[in-house]
Motif scaffolding. Sequence first.
Motif, PDB file in Angstrom:
ATOM      1  N   LEU A   1       0.809  -1.211   0.000  1.00 26.42           N
ATOM      2  CA  LEU A   1       0.000   0.000   0.000  1.00 26.42           C
ATOM      3  C   LEU A   1       0.849   1.272   0.000  1.00 26.42           C
TER       4      LEU A   1
ATOM      5  N   ASP B   1     -11.292  -2.662   0.706  1.00 28.41           N
ATOM      6  CA  ASP B   1     -10.292  -3.579   1.259  1.00 28.41           C
ATOM      7  C   ASP B   1      -8.904  -3.253   0.724  1.00 28.41           C
ATOM      8  N   GLN B   2      -7.912  -3.415   1.577  1.00 26.79           N
ATOM      9  CA  GLN B   2      -6.549  -3.040   1.199  1.00 26.79           C
ATOM     10  C   GLN B   2      -6.053  -3.805  -0.020  1.00 26.79           C
TER      11      GLN B   2
ATOM     12  N   PRO C   1      -7.532  -9.136   3.612  1.00 25.74           N
ATOM     13  CA  PRO C   1      -7.328  -7.686   3.667  1.00 25.74           C
ATOM     14  C   PRO C   1      -6.823  -7.243   5.032  1.00 25.74           C
TER      15      PRO C   1
ATOM     16  N   GLY D   1      -6.307  -3.947   5.815  1.00 25.97           N
ATOM     17  CA  GLY D   1      -7.029  -2.722   6.121  1.00 25.97           C
ATOM     18  C   GLY D   1      -8.358  -2.731   5.392  1.00 25.97           C
TER      19      GLY D   1
ATOM     20  N   LEU E   1     -10.178   3.728   3.705  1.00 24.24           N
ATOM     21  CA  LEU E   1      -9.327   4.903   3.514  1.00 24.24           C
ATOM     22  C   LEU E   1     -10.038   6.089   4.140  1.00 24.24           C
TER      23      LEU E   1
ATOM     24  N   GLU F   1      -4.503  -2.107  -3.410  1.00 21.81           N
ATOM     25  CA  GLU F   1      -3.188  -2.415  -3.960  1.00 21.81           C
ATOM     26  C   GLU F   1      -3.268  -2.802  -5.431  1.00 21.81           C
TER      27      GLU F   1
ATOM     28  N   GLY G   1      -2.594   1.995   7.987  1.00 19.80           N
ATOM     29  CA  GLY G   1      -2.329   2.194   6.568  1.00 19.80           C
ATOM     30  C   GLY G   1      -2.539   3.620   6.131  1.00 19.80           C
ATOM     31  N   ASN G   2      -3.528   4.293   6.706  1.00 24.66           N
ATOM     32  CA  ASN G   2      -3.786   5.687   6.348  1.00 24.66           C
ATOM     33  C   ASN G   2      -2.628   6.589   6.747  1.00 24.66           C
TER      34      ASN G   2
END
Length: 541
Positions: A14, A113-114, A43, A45, A48, A118, A314-315
């Motif tokens: 990410l 979902d992360q 996932p 994360g 967002l 990606e 992740g953010n």
Amino acid sequence: MAYDVPVVVAGGGLVGLSIALFLRRRGIETMVVEPHLAPSPLPKGRGLNVRTMELYRAAGLEQALREAPPSVLTGLPEVIHAETLAGAERFRATRPSDAVFGAASPTTPLTIDQNVVELVLREHAVRAGVDLRLGTRLTRFAQDAFAVGAYIGDAPRAPVRAQYLVAADGHRSPVRRRLGVGVTGPGVMARYVNIPFRADLTGPLRGRRLALCYLDRPAAGTILARLADRDQWILIVPRDLVEDVTPDRYPDLVRAAVGTPDVEPRISRELLDPDGRPPGWDLAAWVADRYKVGRVLLAGDAAHVMPPAGGLGGNVGIQDAYDLAWKLAAVIRGQAGPDLLETYEPERRPVAERSCGFAVDLQSSRGAGAAGPGRRPDPVAMVLGQRYRSPAVTEGPADDGRPEGRPGTRAPHVPLVRAGGPVSTLDLYGEDFVVVAGPRGGPWVEEARRIGLRVHRVGDDLADPEGGWAAAHGVTDSGAVAVRPDGYVCWRAAAGPHDLAGPHDLAGPHDLAGSLARALAVSSTDPLRATANLGGVDEPT
């Protein structure tokens, strides 16, 4: 000096993909090395936040992300704690609605979902010309005062010579460890395993819109979450609970968590490890002691790890990437001095510390059956109210944590009209430094143009139908602000030169050229080189 590529990024997840795209948008060639051929099917994360979406909006990625497959958690905002899924709730929390951010931002958070994010980033990275090398890894590196030698693959003949190396290689970060950078924080708080399964849980759900459940069965600390669709779930249990449990008994653990013996779970064995055991992970919290060592910089999980509660990890990493990208681009293109990169750590590390502390408190309280750590912060202030303190901003008075146009804070969102259509003030930023002046801010317009800055004036090329621009920025209609490429205010004059106390000129604390030159670590005698056209886009105003 000759380089093979300006920037090598170790890690194509990410954060690594984000920084590569942000750099390419600024014209910087980037190589990304990633050992995995595909994103994880689980996932990490699930969303967002609004600040991250503002950054992807500035990078031209917002629409692609909103058109991507939605998360199963879309429309499921509720989190509970109970003994079992079927049992009585001890608390219930609800994710803030998009309306909370309506007056603060031109965009909204996105539940996605992360692994889907990606895939979108990979596609756009290839399209943008990023040198994306999947299935390979950074095996070692060496640096001196002038370059970094990155050895790619298992038997590299020669290193890739780069100006900088960015480590976005995860929480175990071989790069961080080789640098000898320590970490500070609670460390490992718990060890878990993931048991993925399918089951119809319509009955115990009782119509509730649950995304996440903290449970006390089959053991304290159990978490039940939705996975990829309405009937696919993941049971997260303490690792020691399954050490002596054979795979054929995993369905019993699911029944204990659900609280109804007639549930017939089907374990998703394709998502287990090759030995048939559930994959494990550590719930941990820490922040790296340093973000920069020579020409190597840390970002994302290589720089900080935090519990999943609140969805901040992740953010925060993506926001690291944006801050670092514009600074690397300015230095590589010779429009800023190398000391600009020394502002990365003092700006981003405190954000990670605050976010990590909040996530630890929230995770602990939810696991213990409480809604949260006392009085929860305003979600707008938590996500948008971070303040930077570094030489890259001209300090103003202390603020109360809300974005109000003060130097070091994210520039406010104000709805304006440009060329007959609606525009947010935030849409004016993202490429280079920008000065925005009030209707009577002519002297600041002239000064900005003299030193080669992009400039807008309310009442000239911008209309302010609601009359809110000046108050939102803490200035009068003769004042002005300068905003960095990341949308943060770096300089502010509350009024015009002749309306300010002190000498009626452009020097002193209101010296626009000098302030920006100091922020960029260059000589104030060369303001044009220091401030003009950092984004590589030259648009008339």
